[in-house]
Design a protein around this motif. Structure first.
Motif, short mmCIF file in Angstrom:
data_model
loop_
_atom_site.label_atom_id
_atom_site.label_comp_id
_atom_site.label_asym_id
_atom_site.label_seq_id
_atom_site.Cartn_x
_atom_site.Cartn_y
_atom_site.Cartn_z
N LEU A 1 24.79 21.87 3.21
CA LEU A 1 23.59 22.65 3.28
C LEU A 1 22.91 22.53 4.62
N LEU A 2 22.68 21.42 5.20
CA LEU A 2 21.71 21.44 6.40
C LEU A 2 22.69 22.26 7.45
N THR A 3 23.98 21.97 7.45
CA THR A 3 24.87 22.76 8.40
C THR A 3 24.73 24.13 8.13
N ILE A 4 24.66 24.76 6.97
CA ILE A 4 24.65 26.07 6.59
C ILE A 4 23.40 26.82 7.18
N PHE A 5 22.42 26.11 6.89
CA PHE A 5 20.85 26.60 6.70
C PHE A 5 20.62 26.29 8.32
N TYR A 6 20.72 25.34 9.06
CA TYR A 6 20.60 25.44 10.40
C TYR A 6 21.20 26.42 11.30
N SER A 7 22.50 26.72 10.92
CA SER A 7 23.30 27.54 11.51
C SER A 7 22.70 28.98 11.30
N ILE A 8 22.04 29.25 9.98
CA ILE A 8 21.55 30.49 9.66
C ILE A 8 20.23 30.64 10.61
N PHE A 9 19.38 29.41 10.78
CA PHE A 9 18.38 29.40 11.54
C PHE A 9 18.71 29.81 12.85
N ILE A 10 19.47 29.27 13.67
CA ILE A 10 20.06 29.34 14.86
C ILE A 10 20.33 30.93 15.17
N PHE A 11 20.94 31.54 14.03
CA PHE A 11 21.22 32.95 14.03
C PHE A 11 20.03 33.71 14.22
N SER A 12 19.07 33.47 13.42
CA SER A 12 17.79 34.16 13.29
C SER A 12 17.08 34.21 14.68
N ASP A 13 17.14 32.81 15.11
CA ASP A 13 16.54 32.81 16.56
C ASP A 13 17.08 33.20 17.54
N LEU A 14 18.38 33.26 17.53
CA LEU A 14 19.24 34.08 18.33
C LEU A 14 18.86 35.56 18.60
N LEU A 15 18.51 36.22 17.33
CA LEU A 15 18.27 37.68 17.33
C LEU A 15 16.93 37.77 17.98
N ILE A 16 15.91 36.75 17.75
CA ILE A 16 14.72 36.80 18.56
C ILE A 16 14.78 36.91 19.97
N GLY A 17 15.85 35.61 20.43
CA GLY A 17 15.91 35.52 21.96
C GLY A 17 16.60 36.97 22.36
N MET A 18 17.56 37.35 21.85
CA MET A 18 18.30 38.65 22.27
C MET A 18 17.30 39.97 22.41
#
Length: 236
Positions: free
Chosen positions: A178-195
């Protein structure tokens, strides 16, 4: 079932307290956003669920502090104090700092589970995770190595460390999955912000995508943290 009965009042109490907090925010001219509603719900959830094991008090405090600093990061990003001080260009750096500290506290709490794996597996997991994150940063976020770009690279440590730690342990406990899945989603969300905020890339339905992935990731990480139990834990 006993846990549900013991903590069954947390939701109605949380609803009332969140309403009062919102009224207080408005009274003192602080902005209120959906992010604050989510953050306070999760903080009350952690308070209700994390202190069930007396031997895990330090860990529970780490989880609570992590959520508080994530809330602080949201406060900066939303510029909620604009009535008193306009953060201007410091909005992003302060927001990143808040989330960096928040994720650090969460990771310190995660370390208390003491689930061991081989050094080889850990090194490989960290190597692959940070290689991928650095490549993504360089291609999608870095804007001529400016101040925000460097901060985003440093922030990768706060997200990549718990992700790599969890990937190395996915076979030990479902909560690491679960942590692997949800941290990956968190990174994707922050990636969108950075982009969008740093690189200046136009993203369709940007606001919806960021909020949707952020809510899923933050809620999932919180659930995985407080529901993880070692075999030695007794929660009858």
């Amino acid at each position: 079932m006993k846990s549900l009965t013991k903590n069954g009042l947390y939701l109605p109490i949380a609803v009332v307290l969140i309403w009062l907090l919102r009224e207080f925010y408005l009274l003192i001219n602080l902005s209120w956003s959906n992010g604050f509603t989510l953050q306070y719900i999760l903080i009350f959830y952690i308070l209700a669920m994390s202190f069930q094991v007396n031997e895990k008090k330090f860990q529970a405090y780490m989880f609570v502090l992590g959520s508080i600093f994530c809330l602080l990061g949201d406060t900066f990003l939303a510029n909620a104090m604009s009535h008193y001080i306009n953060l201007g260009s410091m909005r992003m750096p302060l927001g990143i700092a808040g989330f960096f500290v928040g994720h650090t506290f969460w990771f310190i709490g995660t370390l208390q589970f003491k689930d061991k794996v081989s050094s080889k597996k850990s090194y490989l997991s960290f190597l692959i995770t940070f290689t991928v994150m650095i490549v993504l940063w360089f291609l999608l976020i870095n804007d001529n190595f400016n101040f925000l770009s460097i901060l985003a690279l440093v922030y990768c440590v706060a997200l990549g460390t718990p992700l790599a730690y969890s990937i190395a342990r996915v076979k030990l406990n479902r909560n690491y999955v679960l942590l692997t899945i949800f941290y990956s989603i968190f990174i994707f969300s922050d990636l969108l912000i950075g982009m969008h905020e740093i690189k200046g890339i136009d993203i369709p339905i940007y606001g919806f995508l960021v909020w949707f992935t952020y809510i899923i990731a933050l809620s999932g990480i919180t659930y995985a943290l407080v529901s993880h139990r070692n075999k030695s834990d007794n929660l009858n």
